[in-house]
Design an enzyme around this catalytic site. Structure first.
Site, short mmCIF file in Angstrom:
data_model
loop_
_atom_site.label_atom_id
_atom_site.label_comp_id
_atom_site.label_asym_id
_atom_site.label_seq_id
_atom_site.Cartn_x
_atom_site.Cartn_y
_atom_site.Cartn_z
N HIS A 1 -46.38 -7.46 17.09
CA HIS A 1 -45.52 -8.13 17.64
C HIS A 1 -44.23 -8.10 17.18
CE1 HIS A 1 -48.13 -9.96 21.07
NE2 HIS A 1 -49.08 -9.65 20.18
N GLY B 1 -39.53 -4.12 14.78
CA GLY B 1 -39.03 -3.05 13.91
C GLY B 1 -40.32 -2.45 13.17
N LYS B 2 -41.30 -3.05 13.10
CA LYS B 2 -42.68 -2.44 12.69
C LYS B 2 -42.88 -1.26 13.58
CE LYS B 2 -45.91 -4.70 9.85
NZ LYS B 2 -47.09 -5.63 9.98
N ASP C 1 -52.32 -4.48 7.78
CA ASP C 1 -52.07 -5.65 7.22
C ASP C 1 -51.92 -5.55 5.60
OD1 ASP C 1 -52.94 -8.57 7.78
OD2 ASP C 1 -54.40 -8.48 6.01
N PHE D 1 -37.89 -7.08 1.53
CA PHE D 1 -38.33 -8.31 1.99
C PHE D 1 -39.47 -9.12 1.39
CE2 PHE D 1 -42.36 -7.40 3.82
CZ PHE D 1 -42.35 -6.10 4.16
N LYS E 1 -37.95 3.16 -1.82
CA LYS E 1 -38.89 2.13 -1.71
C LYS E 1 -40.10 2.83 -0.65
CE LYS E 1 -40.96 -1.98 -0.03
NZ LYS E 1 -40.94 -3.13 0.87
N ARG F 1 -47.47 1.08 1.93
CA ARG F 1 -47.28 1.45 3.43
C ARG F 1 -47.42 2.84 3.53
NH1 ARG F 1 -44.31 -2.13 4.18
NH2 ARG F 1 -45.77 -3.70 4.25
P1 IMP Z 1 -48.17 -8.37 7.10
O1 IMP Z 1 -49.07 -7.43 6.90
O2 IMP Z 1 -46.67 -7.88 8.14
O3 IMP Z 1 -48.70 -9.78 7.88
O4 IMP Z 1 -47.33 -8.90 5.69
C1 IMP Z 1 -48.14 -9.78 5.13
C2 IMP Z 1 -47.02 -10.36 3.95
O5 IMP Z 1 -47.35 -9.71 2.60
C3 IMP Z 1 -45.68 -10.34 4.36
O6 IMP Z 1 -45.09 -11.35 4.80
C4 IMP Z 1 -45.14 -10.24 2.77
O7 IMP Z 1 -44.92 -11.43 2.16
C5 IMP Z 1 -46.07 -9.34 2.07
N1 IMP Z 1 -45.57 -8.07 1.91
C6 IMP Z 1 -46.23 -7.09 2.65
N2 IMP Z 1 -45.67 -5.89 2.19
C7 IMP Z 1 -44.84 -6.19 1.52
C8 IMP Z 1 -43.55 -5.37 0.98
O8 IMP Z 1 -43.44 -4.11 1.19
N3 IMP Z 1 -42.49 -6.03 0.27
C9 IMP Z 1 -42.56 -7.46 -0.10
N4 IMP Z 1 -43.72 -8.13 0.68
C10 IMP Z 1 -44.41 -7.53 1.30
#
Ligand code: IMP
Length: 203
Positions: free
Chosen positions: A15, A18-19, A75, A158, A181, A187
């Protein structure tokens, strides 16, 4: 051999606009007509898996079965080796309801100081699952290895970026240009595996 994406609609089980935009740009060259779970008003399932792949699978399968289209979910999180890979799948939750990552980074540092080990190594992990409406899934995990540093450095990025220095570098992810990065991140590595297996021709 992995099942291939044959083109057409691809639901991104996120949701976060940006992603979704970022993934759309990556996969459009392969004939993916990207639409988000948000746009389709799909419900968000409970992410109660204990691994990144388990959670990506839950989200991708929920979106594929609810929409009738192929769906992709991710995830990700930070795994600190001396903390038994915590915060791991709980990386977002360590920031609390206010999503305060200054607090989350502090918690990691306190846990590291309390640990008996001097090991500050860590990795970011990103799982990607592509699911078909018939229940078939393909999952991939990308990682980037590094070291936890303190105090936090940098304003870009972030989450835990200001405390993570990837191997072979001296700056944190938060001090790097986003393109730098993105070229080496967990990712990026997960997408390389996904694209090679499910989006590119063999020849
Ligand atoms: P989600 O998979 O988008 O739910 O991210 C899970 C959590 O992992 C995020 O809220 C960040 O705290 C952390 N995280 C995931 N990828 C990164 C990154 O590339 N940099 C910093 N924190 C990350």
């Amino acid at each position: 051999m992995s099942r291939k994406f044959e083109g057409g609609k691809l639901v991104i089980a996120s949701h976060n606009p940006g992603k979704v935009r970022e993934i759309a740009e990556l996969l459009e060259p392969f004939g993916a007509d990207v639409i988000s779970a948000g746009e389709l008003n799909l419900p968000e399932p409970v992410e109660d898996g204990t691994t990144f792949i388990a959670n990506a699978k839950i989200k991708a399968l929920a979106a594929a079965t609810a929409s009738g289209h192929v769906a992709l979910a991710d995830d990700s999180g930070l795994c600190v080796h001396a903390l038994n890979n915590d915060p791991g799948v709980y990386s977002a939750r360590w920031a609390g309801p206010k999503k305060d990552f200054t607090l989350a980074m502090q918690k990691v540092e306190e846990a590291l100081n309390a640990a008996s080990s001097q090991d500050r190594s860590a990795h970011f992990a990103c799982a990607l699952t592509i699911a078909w409406p018939d229940g078939h899934t393909e999952s991939f995990e990308g990682q980037v290895q590094g070291t936890m540093t303190w105090p936090a450095r940098g304003e870009k990025g972030f989450g835990y970026d200001p405390t993570f220095v990837p191997d072979g570098h001296t700056t944190t992810f938060a001090q790097m240009e986003p393109e730098t990065k993105h070229a080496m991140s967990h990712r990026a590595n997960a997408f390389k595996l996904l694209v090679a297996a499910c989006f590119e021709d063999e020849n």
